[in-house]
Motif scaffolding. Sequence first.
Motif, PDB file in Angstrom:
ATOM      1  N   ASP A  47       0.839  -1.208   0.000  1.00 21.13           N
ATOM      2  CA  ASP A  47       0.000   0.000   0.000  1.00 21.13           C
ATOM      3  C   ASP A  47       0.871   1.255   0.000  1.00 21.13           C
ATOM      4  OD1 ASP A  47      -2.482  -1.326   0.147  1.00 21.13           O
ATOM      5  OD2 ASP A  47      -2.412  -1.437   2.335  1.00 21.13           O
ATOM      6  N   TRP A  48       1.854   1.255   0.905  1.00 22.50           N
ATOM      7  CA  TRP A  48       2.717   2.445   1.007  1.00 22.50           C
ATOM      8  C   TRP A  48       3.484   2.670  -0.283  1.00 22.50           C
ATOM      9  CZ3 TRP A  48       1.879   6.350   3.819  1.00 22.50           C
ATOM     10  CH2 TRP A  48       1.400   6.247   5.133  1.00 22.50           C
ATOM     11  N   LYS A  49       3.985   1.606  -0.874  1.00 23.41           N
ATOM     12  CA  LYS A  49       4.742   1.771  -2.125  1.00 23.41           C
ATOM     13  C   LYS A  49       3.858   2.385  -3.206  1.00 23.41           C
ATOM     14  CE  LYS A  49       8.357  -1.684  -1.751  1.00 23.41           C
ATOM     15  NZ  LYS A  49       8.841  -2.967  -2.278  1.00 23.41           N
ATOM     16  N   THR A  53       4.443   5.976  -5.082  1.00 22.14           N
ATOM     17  CA  THR A  53       4.543   6.029  -6.538  1.00 22.14           C
ATOM     18  C   THR A  53       3.521   7.006  -7.123  1.00 22.14           C
ATOM     19  OG1 THR A  53       5.222   3.712  -6.535  1.00 22.14           O
ATOM     20  CG2 THR A  53       4.507   4.619  -8.647  1.00 22.14           C
ATOM     21  N   GLN A  54       2.291   6.895  -6.655  1.00 21.71           N
ATOM     22  CA  GLN A  54       1.234   7.751  -7.218  1.00 21.71           C
ATOM     23  C   GLN A  54       1.446   9.225  -6.873  1.00 21.71           C
ATOM     24  OE1 GLN A  54      -2.374   6.025  -5.659  1.00 21.71           O
ATOM     25  NE2 GLN A  54      -2.461   4.439  -7.239  1.00 21.71           N
ATOM     26  N   LYS A 277      -6.829   3.053   0.326  1.00 20.83           N
ATOM     27  CA  LYS A 277      -7.183   1.695  -0.081  1.00 20.83           C
ATOM     28  C   LYS A 277      -8.355   1.723  -1.067  1.00 20.83           C
ATOM     29  CE  LYS A 277      -5.565  -1.064   3.647  1.00 20.83           C
ATOM     30  NZ  LYS A 277      -5.879  -2.018   4.673  1.00 20.83           N
ATOM     31  N   ASP A 278      -9.128   2.795  -1.062  1.00 27.19           N
ATOM     32  CA  ASP A 278     -10.308   2.878  -1.928  1.00 27.19           C
ATOM     33  C   ASP A 278     -10.105   3.752  -3.169  1.00 27.19           C
ATOM     34  OD1 ASP A 278     -11.629   1.434   0.110  1.00 27.19           O
ATOM     35  OD2 ASP A 278     -12.026   3.301   1.194  1.00 27.19           O
ATOM     36  N   TYR A 279      -9.173   4.694  -3.090  1.00 26.21           N
ATOM     37  CA  TYR A 279      -9.002   5.638  -4.202  1.00 26.21           C
ATOM     38  C   TYR A 279      -7.525   5.858  -4.496  1.00 26.21           C
ATOM     39  CZ  TYR A 279     -13.743   6.815  -2.712  1.00 26.21           C
ATOM     40  OH  TYR A 279     -15.055   6.746  -2.338  1.00 26.21           O
ATOM     41  N   SER A 280      -7.240   6.292  -5.727  1.00 28.88           N
ATOM     42  CA  SER A 280      -5.866   6.659  -6.060  1.00 28.88           C
ATOM     43  C   SER A 280      -5.580   8.043  -5.471  1.00 28.88           C
ATOM     44  CB  SER A 280      -5.678   6.705  -7.578  1.00 28.88           C
ATOM     45  OG  SER A 280      -6.355   7.837  -8.109  1.00 28.88           O
ATOM     46  N   ILE A 284      -8.079  11.278  -4.965  1.00 26.78           N
ATOM     47  CA  ILE A 284      -8.192  11.902  -3.641  1.00 26.78           C
ATOM     48  C   ILE A 284      -7.878  13.387  -3.717  1.00 26.78           C
ATOM     49  CG2 ILE A 284      -7.030  12.032  -1.387  1.00 26.78           C
ATOM     50  CD1 ILE A 284      -6.907   8.914  -1.486  1.00 26.78           C
ATOM     51  N   TRP A 285      -6.757  13.690  -4.367  1.00 29.45           N
ATOM     52  CA  TRP A 285      -6.294  15.085  -4.419  1.00 29.45           C
ATOM     53  C   TRP A 285      -7.239  15.964  -5.226  1.00 29.45           C
ATOM     54  CZ3 TRP A 285      -2.675  17.559  -1.652  1.00 29.45           C
ATOM     55  CH2 TRP A 285      -2.268  18.826  -2.093  1.00 29.45           C
TER      56      TRP A 285
END
Lengths: 375, 90
Positions: A47-49, A53-54, A277-280, A284-285
Amino acid sequence: MAGSNKINSSPPRWLLAELTYACPLQCPYCSNPIDYAKYQAELDTEDWKRVLTQARKMGAVQLGFSGGEPLTRKDLTELVKHARDLGYYSNLITSGYGLTEEKIIQLKEAGLDHIQISIQASTQELNDHIAGTTSFQLKKEVAHLVKKHGYPMVLCVVIHSENIHQMPEILAMAEELGADYLELANTQYYGWAHANRDLLLPTKAQFEQAEQIAQAFKEKVAGKMKIYYVVPDFYENRPKACMNGWGTTFLTIAPDGVALPCHSARELPGLDCPNVKDYSIEEIWKESKAFNFFRGFEWMKEPCRSCDEKEKDFGGCRCQAYLLTGDMYNADPVCSKSPDHAVIQQAIDSAAKNTVSVDAKPLIFRNSKNSRLFS
Amino acid sequence: MAINPELPIQFSRTHRLQWEEAQQKDVILYPEGMVELNQSSAEILKLCDGTRNLAQIVSELELKFATSGLINDITAFLEVALKNGWIQQN
Ligand code: SF4
Ligand code: SF4
Protein backbone atom coordinates in the motif's frame (compact mmCIF):
# COMPACT_ATOMS: atom_id res chain seq x y z
CA MET A 1 -21.46 24.78 0.00
CA ALA A 2 -17.83 24.00 0.47
CA GLY A 3 -16.65 20.99 -1.43
CA SER A 4 -19.45 20.95 -3.96
CA ASN A 5 -17.60 22.73 -6.75
CA LYS A 6 -14.15 21.51 -7.61
CA ILE A 7 -11.47 24.13 -7.86
CA ASN A 8 -8.47 23.71 -10.07
CA SER A 9 -5.72 22.47 -7.84
CA SER A 10 -1.96 22.68 -7.91
CA PRO A 11 -0.23 19.31 -7.46
CA PRO A 12 0.98 18.17 -4.02
CA ARG A 13 4.64 18.89 -3.26
CA TRP A 14 4.91 17.50 0.26
CA LEU A 15 3.90 14.02 1.29
CA LEU A 16 3.84 13.19 4.98
CA ALA A 17 3.74 9.44 5.48
CA GLU A 18 2.66 8.74 9.04
CA LEU A 19 3.71 5.13 9.04
CA THR A 20 2.38 4.20 12.47
CA TYR A 21 0.89 5.58 15.66
CA ALA A 22 3.13 3.28 17.70
CA CYS A 23 5.75 5.19 19.69
CA PRO A 24 7.89 4.37 22.70
CA LEU A 25 7.70 8.00 23.84
CA GLN A 26 4.76 9.78 25.45
CA CYS A 27 5.17 13.49 24.66
CA PRO A 28 2.23 15.41 26.09
CA TYR A 29 2.25 17.80 23.06
CA CYS A 30 2.14 15.05 20.44
CA SER A 31 0.21 16.11 17.35
CA ASN A 32 -1.33 12.68 16.84
CA PRO A 33 -5.09 12.55 17.46
CA ILE A 34 -5.87 11.97 21.15
CA ASP A 35 -8.06 9.01 20.22
CA TYR A 36 -5.35 7.44 18.04
CA ALA A 37 -5.72 4.13 19.94
CA LYS A 38 -8.91 3.42 18.04
CA TYR A 39 -7.10 3.44 14.70
CA GLN A 40 -5.26 0.15 14.97
CA ALA A 41 -5.04 -0.87 11.32
CA GLU A 42 -1.84 -0.05 9.45
CA LEU A 43 -1.22 0.02 5.72
CA ASP A 44 1.04 -2.75 4.49
CA THR A 45 4.25 -2.33 2.53
CA GLU A 46 2.61 -2.63 -0.88
CA ASP A 47 0.00 0.00 0.00
CA TRP A 48 2.72 2.44 1.01
CA LYS A 49 4.74 1.77 -2.12
CA ARG A 50 1.70 2.45 -4.27
CA VAL A 51 0.99 5.69 -2.39
CA LEU A 52 4.58 6.87 -2.84
CA THR A 53 4.54 6.03 -6.54
CA GLN A 54 1.23 7.75 -7.22
CA ALA A 55 2.05 10.90 -5.24
CA ARG A 56 5.46 11.20 -6.90
CA LYS A 57 3.85 10.95 -10.29
CA MET A 58 1.66 13.93 -9.44
CA GLY A 59 4.70 15.99 -8.44
CA ALA A 60 5.32 15.38 -4.74
CA VAL A 61 9.05 15.66 -4.06
CA GLN A 62 9.57 16.21 -0.33
CA LEU A 63 8.69 13.13 1.66
CA GLY A 64 8.52 12.87 5.44
CA PHE A 65 8.49 9.48 7.14
CA SER A 66 6.88 10.16 10.46
CA GLY A 67 4.46 8.71 12.97
CA GLY A 68 4.39 7.86 15.88
CA GLU A 69 7.87 6.50 15.67
CA PRO A 70 8.59 5.43 12.06
CA LEU A 71 11.49 3.24 13.23
CA THR A 72 8.99 0.80 14.68
CA ARG A 73 8.01 -0.18 11.11
CA LYS A 74 10.02 -3.19 9.96
CA ASP A 75 9.74 -2.16 6.30
CA LEU A 76 11.17 1.35 6.77
CA THR A 77 14.38 0.63 4.85
CA GLU A 78 12.44 -0.93 2.00
CA LEU A 79 10.18 2.13 1.78
CA VAL A 80 13.17 4.49 1.90
CA LYS A 81 14.73 2.58 -0.99
CA HIS A 82 11.52 2.78 -2.99
CA ALA A 83 11.31 6.53 -2.30
CA ARG A 84 14.88 7.05 -3.47
CA ASP A 85 14.25 5.13 -6.69
CA LEU A 86 11.31 7.42 -7.37
CA GLY A 87 13.43 10.55 -6.81
CA TYR A 88 11.96 11.79 -3.54
CA TYR A 89 13.99 13.78 -1.06
CA SER A 90 13.26 11.77 2.06
CA ASN A 91 13.25 13.02 5.61
CA LEU A 92 13.09 10.71 8.59
CA ILE A 93 11.30 12.41 11.46
CA THR A 94 12.21 10.42 14.54
CA SER A 95 12.58 10.55 18.29
CA GLY A 96 15.90 8.77 17.76
CA TYR A 97 14.70 6.02 20.05
CA GLY A 98 15.74 2.68 18.56
CA LEU A 99 18.13 4.16 16.00
CA THR A 100 21.35 2.10 15.98
CA GLU A 101 24.50 2.81 13.97
CA GLU A 102 23.77 -0.24 11.88
CA LYS A 103 20.33 1.11 11.01
CA ILE A 104 21.75 4.56 10.22
CA ILE A 105 24.15 2.99 7.71
CA GLN A 106 21.45 0.78 6.25
CA LEU A 107 19.12 3.73 5.74
CA LYS A 108 21.90 5.77 4.15
CA GLU A 109 22.58 3.00 1.67
CA ALA A 110 18.88 2.80 0.92
CA GLY A 111 18.98 6.50 0.01
CA LEU A 112 17.65 8.40 3.02
CA ASP A 113 18.52 12.09 2.68
CA HIS A 114 18.14 13.43 6.17
CA ILE A 115 17.31 12.60 9.75
CA GLN A 116 15.48 14.90 12.10
CA ILE A 117 15.83 14.04 15.77
CA SER A 118 13.60 15.50 18.40
CA ILE A 119 15.00 16.34 21.81
CA GLN A 120 12.61 17.41 24.53
CA ALA A 121 14.89 19.59 26.65
CA SER A 122 18.54 20.41 27.38
CA THR A 123 18.80 18.31 30.54
CA GLN A 124 18.38 14.61 31.07
CA GLU A 125 15.90 15.09 33.87
CA LEU A 126 13.48 17.29 31.95
CA ASN A 127 13.92 15.46 28.64
CA ASP A 128 13.10 12.13 30.19
CA HIS A 129 10.20 13.58 32.13
CA ILE A 130 8.57 15.13 29.05
CA ALA A 131 9.28 12.15 26.82
CA GLY A 132 7.88 9.89 29.51
CA THR A 133 10.83 7.58 28.75
CA THR A 134 14.53 7.51 29.57
CA SER A 135 16.01 8.67 26.31
CA PHE A 136 18.23 11.73 26.69
CA GLN A 137 21.69 10.13 26.49
CA LEU A 138 20.56 7.91 23.69
CA LYS A 139 19.29 10.83 21.64
CA LYS A 140 22.60 12.64 22.01
CA GLU A 141 24.50 9.57 20.86
CA VAL A 142 22.20 9.21 17.88
CA ALA A 143 22.77 12.87 16.98
CA HIS A 144 26.54 12.22 16.86
CA LEU A 145 26.07 9.11 14.70
CA VAL A 146 23.82 10.95 12.27
CA LYS A 147 26.55 13.55 11.75
CA LYS A 148 29.24 10.91 11.53
CA HIS A 149 27.49 9.25 8.61
CA GLY A 150 27.19 12.44 6.61
CA TYR A 151 23.53 13.27 6.94
CA PRO A 152 22.43 16.85 7.39
CA MET A 153 21.37 16.85 11.03
CA VAL A 154 18.21 18.57 12.07
CA LEU A 155 17.46 18.92 15.71
CA CYS A 156 13.89 19.64 16.65
CA VAL A 157 12.89 20.95 20.02
CA VAL A 158 9.25 21.59 20.78
CA ILE A 159 9.00 24.63 23.04
CA HIS A 160 6.43 25.04 25.81
CA SER A 161 6.26 26.39 29.34
CA GLU A 162 8.14 23.47 30.89
CA ASN A 163 11.30 23.95 28.81
CA ILE A 164 11.15 27.54 27.52
CA HIS A 165 13.42 28.72 30.35
CA GLN A 166 16.13 26.42 28.97
CA MET A 167 16.38 28.31 25.68
CA PRO A 168 20.07 29.34 26.16
CA GLU A 169 21.04 25.77 27.10
CA ILE A 170 19.02 24.29 24.22
CA LEU A 171 20.90 26.52 21.78
CA ALA A 172 24.24 25.59 23.31
CA MET A 173 23.33 21.93 23.06
CA ALA A 174 22.45 22.27 19.36
CA GLU A 175 25.82 23.92 18.75
CA GLU A 176 27.70 21.26 20.68
CA LEU A 177 25.94 18.48 18.78
CA GLY A 178 26.83 20.17 15.48
CA ALA A 179 23.27 20.53 14.23
CA ASP A 180 23.02 21.86 10.67
CA TYR A 181 19.45 22.96 11.28
CA LEU A 182 17.66 23.67 14.50
CA GLU A 183 13.91 23.69 14.52
CA LEU A 184 12.52 25.59 17.49
CA ALA A 185 8.90 24.66 17.28
CA ASN A 186 6.65 26.50 19.63
CA THR A 187 3.88 24.10 20.52
CA GLN A 188 0.86 24.20 18.25
CA TYR A 189 -2.24 23.42 20.25
CA TYR A 190 -3.87 20.45 18.51
CA GLY A 191 -4.16 16.83 19.50
CA TRP A 192 -2.50 16.12 22.83
CA ALA A 193 -1.18 19.65 23.13
CA HIS A 194 -4.74 20.95 23.08
CA ALA A 195 -5.66 18.63 25.94
CA ASN A 196 -2.60 19.79 27.90
CA ARG A 197 -2.72 23.44 26.95
CA ASP A 198 -3.03 24.85 30.47
CA LEU A 199 0.26 23.18 31.33
CA LEU A 200 2.13 23.95 28.14
CA LEU A 201 1.27 27.47 27.04
CA PRO A 202 4.02 29.90 28.14
CA THR A 203 3.32 33.45 29.22
CA LYS A 204 3.90 36.32 26.84
CA ALA A 205 6.91 37.48 28.85
CA GLN A 206 8.48 34.00 28.73
CA PHE A 207 7.85 33.75 25.04
CA GLU A 208 9.27 37.18 24.22
CA GLN A 209 12.41 36.56 26.23
CA ALA A 210 12.99 33.19 24.58
CA GLU A 211 12.44 34.65 21.14
CA GLN A 212 14.97 37.40 21.80
CA ILE A 213 17.59 34.85 22.86
CA ALA A 214 16.90 32.67 19.82
CA GLN A 215 17.08 35.69 17.52
CA ALA A 216 20.49 36.77 18.83
CA PHE A 217 21.76 33.20 18.47
CA LYS A 218 20.49 33.03 14.90
CA GLU A 219 22.71 35.95 13.97
CA LYS A 220 25.66 34.47 15.79
CA VAL A 221 25.52 31.12 13.94
CA ALA A 222 24.50 32.50 10.52
CA GLY A 223 26.26 30.50 7.82
CA LYS A 224 26.84 27.54 10.15
CA MET A 225 23.43 26.57 11.46
CA LYS A 226 20.02 27.39 10.10
CA ILE A 227 17.25 28.09 12.55
CA TYR A 228 13.63 27.38 11.75
CA TYR A 229 11.50 29.22 14.25
CA VAL A 230 7.88 28.14 14.41
CA VAL A 231 5.96 31.01 15.99
CA PRO A 232 3.43 30.42 18.74
CA ASP A 233 0.42 31.95 17.07
CA PHE A 234 -1.39 32.64 20.34
CA TYR A 235 0.79 35.73 20.68
CA GLU A 236 0.23 37.00 17.15
CA ASN A 237 -2.52 39.20 15.69
CA ARG A 238 -2.79 37.28 12.46
CA PRO A 239 -3.03 33.53 11.96
CA LYS A 240 -0.49 31.47 10.10
CA ALA A 241 -1.16 30.61 6.47
CA CYS A 242 -2.02 27.11 7.48
CA MET A 243 -0.71 24.36 5.19
CA ASN A 244 0.11 27.08 2.64
CA GLY A 245 -3.59 26.90 1.72
CA TRP A 246 -5.85 23.86 2.01
CA GLY A 247 -5.20 21.19 -0.57
CA THR A 248 -2.50 23.20 -2.36
CA THR A 249 0.78 21.70 -1.21
CA PHE A 250 0.53 19.16 1.61
CA LEU A 251 -0.78 15.64 1.65
CA THR A 252 -0.73 13.57 4.84
CA ILE A 253 -1.45 9.87 4.90
CA ALA A 254 -2.36 8.51 8.34
CA PRO A 255 -1.21 5.04 9.45
CA ASP A 256 -4.52 3.42 8.48
CA GLY A 257 -4.46 4.96 4.99
CA VAL A 258 -6.76 7.92 5.56
CA ALA A 259 -5.65 10.88 3.43
CA LEU A 260 -5.67 14.22 5.25
CA PRO A 261 -5.26 17.77 3.93
CA CYS A 262 -3.54 18.59 7.24
CA HIS A 263 -2.42 16.19 9.94
CA SER A 264 -5.08 17.40 12.38
CA ALA A 265 -7.95 17.24 9.86
CA ARG A 266 -9.17 14.04 11.47
CA GLU A 267 -10.57 16.20 14.26
CA LEU A 268 -12.89 18.10 11.89
CA PRO A 269 -16.47 16.85 11.49
CA GLY A 270 -18.06 15.80 8.22
CA LEU A 271 -15.01 15.79 5.97
CA ASP A 272 -15.26 12.09 5.14
CA CYS A 273 -11.53 11.87 4.54
CA PRO A 274 -10.90 9.21 1.89
CA ASN A 275 -8.69 6.14 2.30
CA VAL A 276 -5.88 5.25 -0.11
CA LYS A 277 -7.18 1.69 -0.08
CA ASP A 278 -10.31 2.88 -1.93
CA TYR A 279 -9.00 5.64 -4.20
CA SER A 280 -5.87 6.66 -6.06
CA ILE A 281 -3.90 9.68 -4.85
CA GLU A 282 -4.97 11.57 -7.95
CA GLU A 283 -8.66 10.93 -7.27
CA ILE A 284 -8.19 11.90 -3.64
CA TRP A 285 -6.29 15.08 -4.42
CA LYS A 286 -8.48 16.29 -7.25
CA GLU A 287 -11.94 14.91 -6.61
CA SER A 288 -12.47 14.12 -2.95
CA LYS A 289 -14.82 16.15 -0.79
CA ALA A 290 -12.20 16.51 1.95
CA PHE A 291 -9.49 18.00 -0.26
CA ASN A 292 -11.92 20.42 -1.92
CA PHE A 293 -13.62 21.42 1.31
CA PHE A 294 -11.63 24.57 2.07
CA ARG A 295 -9.96 25.11 -1.29
CA GLY A 296 -10.21 28.65 -2.55
CA PHE A 297 -12.30 31.30 -0.75
CA GLU A 298 -15.95 30.42 -1.40
CA TRP A 299 -16.40 28.61 1.90
CA MET A 300 -15.44 31.63 3.99
CA LYS A 301 -17.67 33.49 6.40
CA GLU A 302 -17.21 37.07 7.51
CA PRO A 303 -14.85 38.70 8.46
CA CYS A 304 -12.61 36.62 6.18
CA ARG A 305 -14.88 36.65 3.13
CA SER A 306 -14.50 40.37 2.50
CA CYS A 307 -11.05 40.72 4.05
CA ASP A 308 -8.19 41.98 1.88
CA GLU A 309 -5.73 39.69 3.68
CA LYS A 310 -7.46 36.43 2.84
CA GLU A 311 -5.01 35.51 0.11
CA LYS A 312 -2.19 35.86 2.59
CA ASP A 313 -3.44 33.60 5.39
CA PHE A 314 -6.49 31.81 3.91
CA GLY A 315 -8.40 32.63 7.09
CA GLY A 316 -5.89 30.72 9.20
CA CYS A 317 -6.16 27.23 10.57
CA ARG A 318 -9.44 25.31 10.20
CA CYS A 319 -8.62 23.01 13.08
CA GLN A 320 -7.91 25.93 15.39
CA ALA A 321 -11.16 27.61 14.34
CA TYR A 322 -13.01 24.40 15.12
CA LEU A 323 -11.28 23.60 18.42
CA LEU A 324 -11.59 27.12 19.79
CA THR A 325 -14.86 28.45 18.34
CA GLY A 326 -16.75 25.24 17.63
CA ASP A 327 -17.27 26.23 13.96
CA MET A 328 -14.65 25.22 11.42
CA TYR A 329 -15.87 27.87 8.94
CA ASN A 330 -15.00 30.72 11.29
CA ALA A 331 -11.91 32.89 11.06
CA ASP A 332 -9.02 31.47 13.05
CA PRO A 333 -9.59 33.21 16.44
CA VAL A 334 -5.90 34.14 16.58
CA CYS A 335 -6.87 36.93 14.16
CA SER A 336 -7.64 40.19 15.94
CA LYS A 337 -10.49 40.75 13.44
CA SER A 338 -12.22 37.58 14.60
CA PRO A 339 -15.27 38.20 16.83
CA ASP A 340 -14.02 35.23 18.89
CA HIS A 341 -10.53 36.63 19.41
CA ALA A 342 -11.14 36.86 23.19
CA VAL A 343 -10.91 33.06 23.52
CA ILE A 344 -7.16 33.35 22.94
CA GLN A 345 -6.73 35.67 25.92
CA GLN A 346 -8.96 33.36 27.97
CA ALA A 347 -6.67 30.43 27.12
CA ILE A 348 -3.61 32.45 28.10
CA ASP A 349 -5.22 33.51 31.40
CA SER A 350 -6.32 29.99 32.14
CA ALA A 351 -2.78 28.65 31.63
CA ALA A 352 -1.33 31.40 33.83
CA LYS A 353 -3.83 30.59 36.57
CA ASN A 354 -3.01 26.90 36.41
CA THR A 355 0.69 27.46 37.12
CA VAL A 356 -0.01 29.27 40.39
CA SER A 357 -2.81 27.03 41.54
CA VAL A 358 -2.14 24.49 44.29
CA ASP A 359 -4.18 21.77 42.66
CA ALA A 360 -2.66 22.27 39.22
CA LYS A 361 -3.73 19.65 36.70
CA PRO A 362 -1.18 16.96 35.87
CA LEU A 363 0.12 16.47 32.33
CA ILE A 364 -1.71 13.85 30.32
CA PHE A 365 0.96 11.75 28.67
CA ARG A 366 0.45 10.41 25.17
CA ASN A 367 0.03 6.66 25.47
CA SER A 368 -2.50 4.06 24.51
CA LYS A 369 -4.03 3.86 27.96
CA ASN A 370 -4.81 7.58 28.03
CA SER A 371 -5.83 7.51 24.39
CA ARG A 372 -8.44 4.87 25.04
CA LEU A 373 -10.02 7.19 27.63
CA PHE A 374 -10.65 9.67 24.80
CA SER A 375 -11.83 7.14 22.25
CA MET B 1 31.09 35.66 2.02
CA ALA B 2 33.20 35.74 -1.09
CA ILE B 3 34.23 33.16 -3.63
CA ASN B 4 37.91 32.27 -3.55
CA PRO B 5 38.93 32.46 -7.23
CA GLU B 6 41.69 29.89 -6.80
CA LEU B 7 39.76 27.05 -5.24
CA PRO B 8 37.46 24.63 -7.03
CA ILE B 9 33.77 24.92 -6.25
CA GLN B 10 31.74 21.94 -5.21
CA PHE B 11 28.01 21.47 -4.88
CA SER B 12 27.03 20.76 -1.27
CA ARG B 13 27.00 17.16 -0.11
CA THR B 14 23.97 17.81 2.06
CA HIS B 15 21.81 19.27 -0.71
CA ARG B 16 20.53 17.63 -3.85
CA LEU B 17 20.22 19.19 -7.31
CA GLN B 18 17.68 17.47 -9.50
CA TRP B 19 15.40 17.91 -12.49
CA GLU B 20 11.71 17.87 -11.59
CA GLU B 21 9.61 16.57 -14.44
CA ALA B 22 6.32 17.77 -12.92
CA GLN B 23 7.59 21.33 -12.62
CA GLN B 24 9.81 21.30 -15.69
CA LYS B 25 12.51 22.85 -13.54
CA ASP B 26 15.74 22.08 -11.78
CA VAL B 27 15.40 22.31 -8.01
CA ILE B 28 17.65 22.19 -4.95
CA LEU B 29 16.37 19.91 -2.23
CA TYR B 30 17.42 20.09 1.42
CA PRO B 31 15.84 19.18 4.77
CA GLU B 32 12.21 20.13 4.52
CA GLY B 33 12.78 22.63 1.76
CA MET B 34 13.08 23.22 -1.94
CA VAL B 35 14.33 26.04 -4.15
CA GLU B 36 13.25 26.25 -7.78
CA LEU B 37 16.01 27.32 -10.12
CA ASN B 38 15.87 29.22 -13.37
CA GLN B 39 17.82 27.79 -16.25
CA SER B 40 20.95 29.90 -15.92
CA SER B 41 21.31 29.24 -12.19
CA ALA B 42 20.94 25.53 -12.81
CA GLU B 43 23.60 25.63 -15.57
CA ILE B 44 26.05 27.30 -13.18
CA LEU B 45 25.42 24.88 -10.34
CA LYS B 46 25.80 21.85 -12.57
CA LEU B 47 29.38 22.91 -13.23
CA CYS B 48 30.16 23.07 -9.50
CA ASP B 49 31.48 19.51 -9.36
CA GLY B 50 34.68 20.12 -7.42
CA THR B 51 36.94 20.18 -10.49
CA ARG B 52 36.48 23.78 -11.69
CA ASN B 53 37.25 27.15 -10.13
CA LEU B 54 35.39 30.40 -10.84
CA ALA B 55 37.30 31.34 -14.00
CA GLN B 56 36.85 27.88 -15.46
CA ILE B 57 33.12 27.92 -14.81
CA VAL B 58 32.81 31.34 -16.44
CA SER B 59 34.74 30.42 -19.54
CA GLU B 60 32.87 27.17 -19.95
CA LEU B 61 29.49 28.92 -19.81
CA GLU B 62 30.63 31.74 -22.11
CA LEU B 63 31.69 29.12 -24.60
CA LYS B 64 28.49 27.15 -24.25
CA PHE B 65 26.24 30.18 -24.77
CA ALA B 66 28.60 31.89 -27.25
CA THR B 67 28.75 35.07 -25.25
CA SER B 68 31.10 37.05 -23.00
CA GLY B 69 31.04 39.28 -19.92
CA LEU B 70 29.27 36.78 -17.67
CA ILE B 71 31.75 37.03 -14.82
CA ASN B 72 29.84 39.54 -12.70
CA ASP B 73 26.52 37.75 -12.90
CA ILE B 74 28.04 34.36 -12.20
CA THR B 75 30.09 35.63 -9.28
CA ALA B 76 27.06 37.32 -7.76
CA PHE B 77 24.99 34.16 -8.05
CA LEU B 78 27.73 31.95 -6.61
CA GLU B 79 28.06 34.26 -3.63
CA VAL B 80 24.37 33.81 -2.92
CA ALA B 81 24.78 30.07 -3.37
CA LEU B 82 27.69 30.02 -0.93
CA LYS B 83 25.75 32.01 1.64
CA ASN B 84 22.86 29.56 1.35
CA GLY B 85 25.16 26.58 1.76
CA TRP B 86 24.42 25.18 -1.74
CA ILE B 87 28.10 25.12 -2.65
CA GLN B 88 31.36 24.87 -0.77
CA GLN B 89 35.07 25.43 -1.34
CA ASN B 90 37.40 23.15 0.53
S1 SF4 C 1 5.65 13.71 19.58
FE1 SF4 C 1 6.61 12.26 21.04
S2 SF4 C 1 4.97 10.78 21.50
FE2 SF4 C 1 4.32 11.86 19.63
S3 SF4 C 1 5.06 10.59 17.99
FE3 SF4 C 1 6.64 12.12 18.37
S4 SF4 C 1 8.06 11.15 19.82
FE4 SF4 C 1 6.16 9.90 19.83
S1 SF4 D 1 -10.20 38.19 8.92
FE1 SF4 D 1 -9.74 36.15 8.13
S2 SF4 D 1 -8.67 36.52 6.18
FE2 SF4 D 1 -8.67 38.47 7.30
S3 SF4 D 1 -6.70 38.49 8.37
FE3 SF4 D 1 -8.22 37.60 9.80
S4 SF4 D 1 -8.12 35.39 9.46
FE4 SF4 D 1 -7.07 36.35 7.72
